[in-house]
Design a protein around this motif. Structure first.
Motif, PDB file in Angstrom:
ATOM      1  N   LEU A 165     -37.755  -6.900  18.420  1.00  0.00           N
ATOM      2  CA  LEU A 165     -38.077  -5.890  19.428  1.00  0.00           C
ATOM      3  C   LEU A 165     -39.523  -5.954  19.908  1.00  0.00           C
ATOM      4  O   LEU A 165     -39.862  -5.268  20.884  1.00  0.00           O
ATOM      5  CB  LEU A 165     -37.796  -4.491  18.872  1.00  0.00           C
ATOM      6  N   LEU A 166     -40.387  -6.711  19.263  1.00  0.00           N
ATOM      7  CA  LEU A 166     -41.763  -6.810  19.756  1.00  0.00           C
ATOM      8  C   LEU A 166     -41.750  -7.368  21.173  1.00  0.00           C
ATOM      9  O   LEU A 166     -41.229  -8.455  21.412  1.00  0.00           O
ATOM     10  CB  LEU A 166     -42.594  -7.719  18.856  1.00  0.00           C
ATOM     11  N   PRO A 167     -42.322  -6.666  22.131  1.00  0.00           N
ATOM     12  CA  PRO A 167     -42.295  -7.172  23.506  1.00  0.00           C
ATOM     13  C   PRO A 167     -42.904  -8.563  23.665  1.00  0.00           C
ATOM     14  O   PRO A 167     -42.443  -9.344  24.491  1.00  0.00           O
ATOM     15  CB  PRO A 167     -43.088  -6.116  24.281  1.00  0.00           C
ATOM     16  N   GLN A 168     -43.928  -8.888  22.872  1.00  0.00           N
ATOM     17  CA  GLN A 168     -44.493 -10.223  23.011  1.00  0.00           C
ATOM     18  C   GLN A 168     -43.520 -11.285  22.512  1.00  0.00           C
ATOM     19  O   GLN A 168     -43.465 -12.382  23.056  1.00  0.00           O
ATOM     20  CB  GLN A 168     -45.818 -10.334  22.271  1.00  0.00           C
ATOM     21  N   MET A 169     -42.720 -10.969  21.505  1.00  0.00           N
ATOM     22  CA  MET A 169     -41.693 -11.913  21.061  1.00  0.00           C
ATOM     23  C   MET A 169     -40.659 -12.100  22.167  1.00  0.00           C
ATOM     24  O   MET A 169     -40.147 -13.199  22.375  1.00  0.00           O
ATOM     25  CB  MET A 169     -41.038 -11.402  19.781  1.00  0.00           C
ATOM     26  N   LEU A 170     -40.360 -11.033  22.888  1.00  0.00           N
ATOM     27  CA  LEU A 170     -39.477 -11.147  24.045  1.00  0.00           C
ATOM     28  C   LEU A 170     -40.115 -12.016  25.121  1.00  0.00           C
ATOM     29  O   LEU A 170     -39.448 -12.844  25.752  1.00  0.00           O
ATOM     30  CB  LEU A 170     -39.157  -9.755  24.596  1.00  0.00           C
ATOM     31  N   ALA A 171     -41.432 -11.868  25.302  1.00  0.00           N
ATOM     32  CA  ALA A 171     -42.124 -12.696  26.287  1.00  0.00           C
ATOM     33  C   ALA A 171     -42.033 -14.167  25.923  1.00  0.00           C
ATOM     34  O   ALA A 171     -41.897 -15.035  26.801  1.00  0.00           O
ATOM     35  CB  ALA A 171     -43.590 -12.268  26.408  1.00  0.00           C
ATOM     36  N   TYR A 172     -42.093 -14.493  24.627  1.00  0.00           N
ATOM     37  CA  TYR A 172     -41.947 -15.888  24.212  1.00  0.00           C
ATOM     38  C   TYR A 172     -40.572 -16.431  24.602  1.00  0.00           C
ATOM     39  O   TYR A 172     -40.437 -17.614  24.926  1.00  0.00           O
ATOM     40  CB  TYR A 172     -42.113 -16.028  22.698  1.00  0.00           C
ATOM     41  N   ALA A 173     -39.548 -15.574  24.543  1.00  0.00           N
ATOM     42  CA  ALA A 173     -38.197 -16.016  24.900  1.00  0.00           C
ATOM     43  C   ALA A 173     -38.091 -16.372  26.367  1.00  0.00           C
ATOM     44  O   ALA A 173     -37.188 -17.128  26.764  1.00  0.00           O
ATOM     45  CB  ALA A 173     -37.181 -14.920  24.562  1.00  0.00           C
ATOM     46  N   LEU A 174     -38.979 -15.846  27.182  1.00  0.00           N
ATOM     47  CA  LEU A 174     -38.899 -16.047  28.627  1.00  0.00           C
ATOM     48  C   LEU A 174     -39.956 -17.013  29.122  1.00  0.00           C
ATOM     49  O   LEU A 174     -40.230 -17.076  30.312  1.00  0.00           O
ATOM     50  CB  LEU A 174     -39.052 -14.686  29.330  1.00  0.00           C
ATOM     51  N   ASN A 175     -40.551 -17.771  28.207  1.00  0.00           N
ATOM     52  CA  ASN A 175     -41.560 -18.764  28.557  1.00  0.00           C
ATOM     53  C   ASN A 175     -41.201 -20.095  27.922  1.00  0.00           C
ATOM     54  O   ASN A 175     -41.017 -20.169  26.701  1.00  0.00           O
ATOM     55  CB  ASN A 175     -42.942 -18.331  28.075  1.00  0.00           C
ATOM     56  N   VAL A 176     -41.129 -21.128  28.730  1.00  0.00           N
ATOM     57  CA  VAL A 176     -40.822 -22.465  28.215  1.00  0.00           C
ATOM     58  C   VAL A 176     -42.124 -23.041  27.660  1.00  0.00           C
ATOM     59  O   VAL A 176     -42.738 -23.939  28.231  1.00  0.00           O
ATOM     60  CB  VAL A 176     -40.232 -23.366  29.317  1.00  0.00           C
ATOM     61  N   ARG A 177     -42.550 -22.449  26.558  1.00  0.00           N
ATOM     62  CA  ARG A 177     -43.743 -22.884  25.867  1.00  0.00           C
ATOM     63  C   ARG A 177     -43.441 -22.988  24.374  1.00  0.00           C
ATOM     64  O   ARG A 177     -42.323 -22.699  23.939  1.00  0.00           O
ATOM     65  CB  ARG A 177     -44.918 -21.933  26.128  1.00  0.00           C
ATOM     66  N   MET A 178     -44.436 -23.313  23.584  1.00  0.00           N
ATOM     67  CA  MET A 178     -44.195 -23.702  22.196  1.00  0.00           C
ATOM     68  C   MET A 178     -44.230 -22.563  21.186  1.00  0.00           C
ATOM     69  O   MET A 178     -44.093 -22.785  19.987  1.00  0.00           O
ATOM     70  CB  MET A 178     -45.228 -24.753  21.781  1.00  0.00           C
ATOM     71  N   TYR A 179     -44.358 -21.318  21.614  1.00  0.00           N
ATOM     72  CA  TYR A 179     -44.699 -20.261  20.669  1.00  0.00           C
ATOM     73  C   TYR A 179     -43.532 -19.862  19.757  1.00  0.00           C
ATOM     74  O   TYR A 179     -43.723 -19.655  18.556  1.00  0.00           O
ATOM     75  CB  TYR A 179     -45.287 -19.080  21.430  1.00  0.00           C
ATOM     76  N   LEU A 200     -54.330 -25.389  18.167  1.00  0.00           N
ATOM     77  CA  LEU A 200     -54.773 -24.688  16.960  1.00  0.00           C
ATOM     78  C   LEU A 200     -53.836 -24.924  15.781  1.00  0.00           C
ATOM     79  O   LEU A 200     -53.937 -24.235  14.759  1.00  0.00           O
ATOM     80  CB  LEU A 200     -54.879 -23.189  17.228  1.00  0.00           C
ATOM     81  N   GLY A 201     -52.924 -25.875  15.924  1.00  0.00           N
ATOM     82  CA  GLY A 201     -51.977 -26.162  14.855  1.00  0.00           C
ATOM     83  C   GLY A 201     -52.629 -26.430  13.513  1.00  0.00           C
ATOM     84  O   GLY A 201     -52.188 -25.900  12.483  1.00  0.00           O
ATOM     85  N   PRO A 202     -53.699 -27.244  13.450  1.00  0.00           N
ATOM     86  CA  PRO A 202     -54.359 -27.446  12.156  1.00  0.00           C
ATOM     87  C   PRO A 202     -54.919 -26.157  11.560  1.00  0.00           C
ATOM     88  O   PRO A 202     -54.957 -26.001  10.334  1.00  0.00           O
ATOM     89  CB  PRO A 202     -55.485 -28.436  12.502  1.00  0.00           C
ATOM     90  N   PHE A 203     -55.353 -25.231  12.415  1.00  0.00           N
ATOM     91  CA  PHE A 203     -55.819 -23.927  11.931  1.00  0.00           C
ATOM     92  C   PHE A 203     -54.670 -23.168  11.274  1.00  0.00           C
ATOM     93  O   PHE A 203     -54.823 -22.606  10.178  1.00  0.00           O
ATOM     94  CB  PHE A 203     -56.390 -23.136  13.105  1.00  0.00           C
ATOM     95  N   TYR A 204     -53.492 -23.165  11.923  1.00  0.00           N
ATOM     96  CA  TYR A 204     -52.328 -22.499  11.335  1.00  0.00           C
ATOM     97  C   TYR A 204     -51.924 -23.172  10.025  1.00  0.00           C
ATOM     98  O   TYR A 204     -51.611 -22.502   9.033  1.00  0.00           O
ATOM     99  CB  TYR A 204     -51.153 -22.528  12.312  1.00  0.00           C
ATOM    100  N   PRO A 249     -47.750 -17.450  15.242  1.00  0.00           N
ATOM    101  CA  PRO A 249     -47.207 -17.777  13.908  1.00  0.00           C
ATOM    102  C   PRO A 249     -47.331 -16.660  12.885  1.00  0.00           C
ATOM    103  O   PRO A 249     -46.721 -16.733  11.816  1.00  0.00           O
ATOM    104  CB  PRO A 249     -48.051 -18.995  13.476  1.00  0.00           C
ATOM    105  N   PHE A 250     -48.110 -15.610  13.189  1.00  0.00           N
ATOM    106  CA  PHE A 250     -48.339 -14.552  12.211  1.00  0.00           C
ATOM    107  C   PHE A 250     -47.476 -13.309  12.471  1.00  0.00           C
ATOM    108  O   PHE A 250     -47.432 -12.410  11.627  1.00  0.00           O
ATOM    109  CB  PHE A 250     -49.819 -14.141  12.210  1.00  0.00           C
ATOM    110  N   LEU A 251     -46.818 -13.251  13.620  1.00  0.00           N
ATOM    111  CA  LEU A 251     -46.052 -12.049  13.961  1.00  0.00           C
ATOM    112  C   LEU A 251     -44.982 -11.694  12.927  1.00  0.00           C
ATOM    113  O   LEU A 251     -44.835 -10.515  12.568  1.00  0.00           O
ATOM    114  CB  LEU A 251     -45.399 -12.221  15.333  1.00  0.00           C
ATOM    115  N   PRO A 252     -44.195 -12.659  12.425  1.00  0.00           N
ATOM    116  CA  PRO A 252     -43.150 -12.263  11.455  1.00  0.00           C
ATOM    117  C   PRO A 252     -43.715 -11.609  10.202  1.00  0.00           C
ATOM    118  O   PRO A 252     -43.100 -10.689   9.646  1.00  0.00           O
ATOM    119  CB  PRO A 252     -42.463 -13.596  11.124  1.00  0.00           C
ATOM    120  N   PHE A 253     -44.874 -12.070   9.754  1.00  0.00           N
ATOM    121  CA  PHE A 253     -45.434 -11.542   8.507  1.00  0.00           C
ATOM    122  C   PHE A 253     -46.034 -10.156   8.715  1.00  0.00           C
ATOM    123  O   PHE A 253     -46.044  -9.329   7.798  1.00  0.00           O
ATOM    124  CB  PHE A 253     -46.466 -12.525   7.959  1.00  0.00           C
ATOM    125  N   PHE A 254     -46.530  -9.896   9.915  1.00  0.00           N
ATOM    126  CA  PHE A 254     -46.939  -8.537  10.270  1.00  0.00           C
ATOM    127  C   PHE A 254     -45.734  -7.598  10.164  1.00  0.00           C
ATOM    128  O   PHE A 254     -45.823  -6.509   9.581  1.00  0.00           O
ATOM    129  CB  PHE A 254     -47.504  -8.534  11.691  1.00  0.00           C
TER     130      PHE A 254
END
Length: 515
Positions: A123-137, A187-191, A322-327
């Protein structure tokens, strides 16, 4: 959300939460009725459109990010290049991320906590935004969760019962997921490093010395294999914005969790404060919540703050993905283990989920992508004349316009390029003409013809040499094209009309005309 209820009602509550998750996933498909791709998505489509063989050199040429996401999208696009099919890739990975969250949370926590955390994520709106963007998030969220899962499995309390073969296999899976995470984003190496720090903490108390030794060996190998991404990021000076201040940082936090594309308002600030308050209360009493809160809420926030304000401007809400699920997991556990009457917990959980549902409705009302290349193409179709020259800012602005004008099969981003800027000219010279041609890094042309109009790609330090009576300049607001505007005026072209389509600007210049 994991709060205590009477035993006979737990099954009904689980069914309710599960049904809400299914509804939240189905909600994503409603946005397929009106598909458009903005600038960043055009990078994904353009790079992946080169196919599995050439998407890597295309990523090196046109994207600041490593190629893992583009490679999977290129395979997906072998089955079709239409808008709906490509958008389904974004929804697929988003749904996969949410289902993966449930799978890994359920392996460690009770059913209601896993369902509550998963529902919050869905239900997080930003997670919904990821679903509507052809990007890597969403892609990154999947592999961040899997790295965490294999860390807990091998270094957590159950690690002692793993036989040598299972331990080796799981460590290899962890390494693969960590590499995919690292090779997906600049920022993959940071993650990956944050996951490494978390694993180091877990290794301190791991019940198996074999697990600690295996983790150290694979962690070192992972770090070495991620060095190319680190080097590429520093050489290219990858950045996400050219301004970074505290207000922008707070906007970033609010955008990421609650608002999709909007900035921080009173409701977002209040909801964020409420969520962080619950996590803080939970962490005060509970070791699990404290570990999640420190490593996946506080530490990422602190490090991203240091990077954003201290080292280089990489401010973007998407870097939190990458941190949203753990929040969400930390919040679910905090509510589950809060020492208050069950009815109060139920009320708090219902309020939290109700606010997220409300914000999803607001997201539906306000959702609009920054660029609208269909509108740009419509303007060019109706307003341009035969013999006009249309200058398109090279890269995603040009690709989006050409895709809308000519269709998905308009051409290749490697074959049709604006002339290389000074940096890429040095790269091409270092590679040599033979290798450059083999990798298809050198353009075959910088122009196409469309219904008697010349479509010419340009870039910021290119000099325009128009010979048509009417010239159009099409560029994204972030690019400005100030040098080209001066060149046209110096050549005797007078601006006659300007049209704005989202972030895209179209200016008509006529030679010798009176403005």
């Amino acid at each position: 959300m994991g709060f205590p209820v009477l035993a006979e009602r737990k099954k009904a509550l689980a069914v309710l939460l599960g049904g809400m998750i299914v509804a939240a996933l189905a909600y994503r498909f409603l946005f397929l009725t009106d598909i458009s791709f903005w600038l960043d998505e055009q990078i994904s489509i353009g790079v992946a459109g080169e196919g599995p063989l050439y998407c890597v050199p295309a990523a090196l040429r046109f994207s600041g990010h490593p190629p893992a996401f583009y490679c999977q999208l290129s395979i997906w696009m072998l089955l079709g290049r239409g808008d709906t099919w490509i958008m389904l890739n974004a929804i697929f990975w988003n749904v996969a991320a949410i289902l993966t969250a449930f799978f890994v949370f359920r392996k460690r926590y009770d059913l209601l906590t896993a369902l509550g955390a998963t529902l919050s994520l869905a239900l997080l709106p930003q997670m919904l935004a990821y679903a509507l963007n052809v990007r890597m998030y969403s892609f990154m969220v999947v592999f961040s969760l899997l790295v965490w899962h294999f860390t807990e499995k091998t270094l957590g309390s159950n690690g002692a019962v793993l036989d040598a073969g299972t331990l080796k296999r799981d460590m290899r899976w962890r390494m693969l997921c960590q590499l995919l995470l690292g090779y997906t984003h600049a920022l993959g190496p940071f993650y990956a490093a944050l996951h490494g720090l978390y694993a180091l903490w877990r290794a301190r108390t791991a019940p198996s010395a074999n697990a600690r030794r295996a983790w150290f060996k694979y962690e070192v190998a992972t770090g070495l294999l991620l060095l190319p991404v680190v080097i590429n990021g520093f050489l290219r000076e990858t950045q996400h914005t050219n301004s970074a201040d505290m207000k922008a940082l707070m906007d970033m936090v609010a955008i990421n969790f609650f608002s999709g594309y909007a900035g921080m308002g009173v409701r977002e600030a209040a909801l964020l404060a409420l969520a962080l308050g619950f996590i803080t209360l939970g962490a005060w009493r509970d070791r699990d919540i404290r570990r999640l809160g420190v490593f996946w809420v506080a530490l990422p926030a602190l490090l991203l703050l240091v990077i954003t304000l201290g080292l280089k401007p990489i401010l973007s809400p998407r870097i939190w993905a990458p941190f949203l699920p753990f929040f969400c997991l930390a919040l679910a556990l905090s509510l589950s283990r809060l020492k208050t009457p069950g009815i109060l917990k139920a009320g708090l959980a219902a309020f939290w989920l109700g606010m997220l549902v409300y914000m999803n409705g607001a997201f539906w009302q306000q959702f609009e992508k920054p660029n609208d290349y269909h509108a740009v193409a419509a303007t060019l179709t109706t307003e341009t004349h035969k013999g006009d020259t249309v200058y398109l800012y090279g890269g995603p602005t040009a690709w989006g316009t050409l895709r809308s004008l000519l269709g998905p099969e308009w051409g290749s981003v490697l074959d049709v390029q604006a002339p290389a800027n000074s940096r890429w000219q040095r790269v091409e010279a270092a590679l040599g003409p033979a290798l450059c041609a083999r990798l298809r890094l050198c353009a075959k042309t910088d122009r196409l013809s469309w219904q008697g109009r010349a479509l010419v790609l340009f870039q910021s330090d290119m000099t325009l040499r128009p010979d048509a009576a009417r010239v159009w300049l099409v560029y994204d607001a972030a690019d400005d094209a100030a040098a080209q505007k001066r060149q046209l005026k110096q050549a005797g072209y007078i601006p006659q009309a300007e049209d704005e389509r989202g972030r895209d600007h179209l200016i008509l210049y006529i030679k010798g005309a009176v403005s």
